[in-house]
Design a protein around this motif. Structure first.
Motif, mmCIF file in Angstrom:
data_model
loop_
_atom_site.group_PDB
_atom_site.id
_atom_site.type_symbol
_atom_site.label_atom_id
_atom_site.label_comp_id
_atom_site.label_asym_id
_atom_site.label_seq_id
_atom_site.Cartn_x
_atom_site.Cartn_y
_atom_site.Cartn_z
ATOM 1 N N THR A 73 0.863 -1.181 0.000
ATOM 2 C CA THR A 73 0.000 0.000 0.000
ATOM 3 C C THR A 73 0.899 1.231 0.000
ATOM 4 N N LEU A 77 -1.317 -0.376 -3.932
ATOM 5 C CA LEU A 77 -2.720 -0.160 -3.578
ATOM 6 C C LEU A 77 -2.826 1.087 -2.713
ATOM 7 N N GLY A 124 -4.689 1.919 -0.287
ATOM 8 C CA GLY A 124 -5.640 1.179 0.544
ATOM 9 C C GLY A 124 -6.515 2.112 1.355
ATOM 10 N N ASP A 125 -7.745 1.667 1.606
ATOM 11 C CA ASP A 125 -8.556 2.451 2.535
ATOM 12 C C ASP A 125 -8.006 2.294 3.948
ATOM 13 N N SER A 126 -7.010 1.392 4.111
ATOM 14 C CA SER A 126 -6.281 1.318 5.378
ATOM 15 C C SER A 126 -5.619 2.651 5.689
ATOM 16 N N ASP A 169 -8.555 1.922 -3.796
ATOM 17 C CA ASP A 169 -9.453 1.122 -2.961
ATOM 18 C C ASP A 169 -10.761 1.896 -2.743
ATOM 19 N N LYS A 203 -10.266 -1.488 -6.396
ATOM 20 C CA LYS A 203 -10.554 -2.686 -5.604
ATOM 21 C C LYS A 203 -11.820 -2.437 -4.806
ATOM 22 N N HIS A 256 -11.874 -8.802 -3.262
ATOM 23 C CA HIS A 256 -11.254 -8.935 -1.936
ATOM 24 C C HIS A 256 -12.182 -9.796 -1.077
ATOM 25 N N ILE A 264 -2.837 -11.771 1.925
ATOM 26 C CA ILE A 264 -2.375 -11.054 3.128
ATOM 27 C C ILE A 264 -2.917 -11.880 4.289
#
Ligand code: KIV
Length: 296
Positions: free
Chosen positions: A38, A57, A59-61, A99, A129, A154, A220
């Motif tokens: 990410t 990515l 990521g929305d993380s 994401d 994603k 995902h 992951i």
């Protein structure tokens, strides 16, 4: 004259071709591991580029790692787009995936297509994603793909709906639960996803599932059988407090280094060791004396 390793790496980075969908499919066919990380800003994107990863990515993380939210749920698409544009500016070769945050694709196909297009048009993403392998996610994936945007699926632990899954915990640990994960993965493949993330499922379940999935699978917390692996940038570099999930392997401890660096700066300021003469600018003596006169 010998080259410094970083010069060699930079040279290799310049020569690398951009990663494309056919290249990702080829990597799967040839059994070449696919590396994804990410990234959320220009420096993390530059690190990913220089390290030669295959996929990045946004990521929305990032909701948690860089925006400080308690989960990925609250982050807005506009917030992720700011991060995505910064990442795009730092990348040349990795395949870039945006994401879709919670609430940006569930309502209708139209909403999903409109928001997926924003990742492509406003942030230069190659694909998006979305989470989940249920009928609604598959319908959205199909609609977005129909609009010409590649979609990564995902399954397994899908953090946006962690509450409904019973919390942040591994999925597919009973035959019935593994069958649900499998059904989701197969449905996303059927919907036309170019790749699927398997998150936090037993390694043996992932291995069995790999026999039925023809598109590149990025794992992951899903063991070694997947075609590639992804980790969150801040987890792998230790830019966080606490250890994180079981599947995280930490390759650096940058949070400690950052605290040490800022503490050293604070100490130098308080002891007046910073700034030293070499950190300042000079002025000709004559100019200074003229300036002094003007001030009086
Ligand atoms: O948001 C994210 O970082 C992710 C990865 C863990 C796959 O979805």
């Amino acid at each position: 004259m010998s080259s410094h390793p970083s010069q060699i790496a930079a040279g290799a980075a310049r020569d690398r071709l951009p990663v494309t969908l056919p290249r990702l499919a080829e990597m799967k066919r040839l059994g070449e591991p696919i590396v994804m990380v990410t990234a959320y800003d220009f420096p993390s994107a530059r690190a990913a580029e220089e390290a030669g990863v295959d996929m990045v990515l946004i990521g929305d993380s990032g909701a948690m790692t860089v925006l400080g939210y308690p989960s990925t749920v609250p982050v807005e698409l506009d917030e992720l787009l700011v991060l995505a544009r910064a990442v795009r500016r730092g990348l040349r070769t990795p395949f870039l995936v945006g994401d879709m945050p919670f609430g940006s694709y569930e309502v209708s196909d139209e909403q999903a297509i409109t928001n997926a297009m924003r990742f492509v048009k406003e942030a230069g993403c190659d694909a998006i994603k979305l989470e989940g392998g249920g009928p609604a996610s598959c319908a959205r994936a199909r609609a977005i793909i129909g609009a010409g945007i590649p979609v990564m699926g995902h399954v397994g632990l899908t953090p946006q709906t962690a509450t409904a899954l019973g919390g942040y915990r591994a999925q597919g640990r009973t035959a019935a639960a593994a069958t649900r994960v499998a059904a989701g993965a197969l449905a996303l493949q059927e919907a036309g996803c170019f790749s699927i993330v398997f998150e936090a499922i037993p390694s043996d379940v992932a291995e069995l599932l790999m026999r039925r999935i023809d598109v590149p699978v990025i794992g992951i917390g899903a063991g070694p059988a997947t075609d590639g692996q992804v980790l969150v940038f801040h987890d792998l570099l230790g830019i966080r407090e606490g250890l994180g999930a079981r599947f995280v392997k930490r390759y650096a401890n940058l949070q400690d280094e950052m605290v040490a660096g800022v503490s050293a700066f604070a100490g130098d300021v308080r002891s007046r060791d910073y700034p030293a003469p070499e950190h300042g600018y000079s002025i000709e003596a004559q100019e200074l004396s003229s300036f002094r006169e003007r001030l009086t």
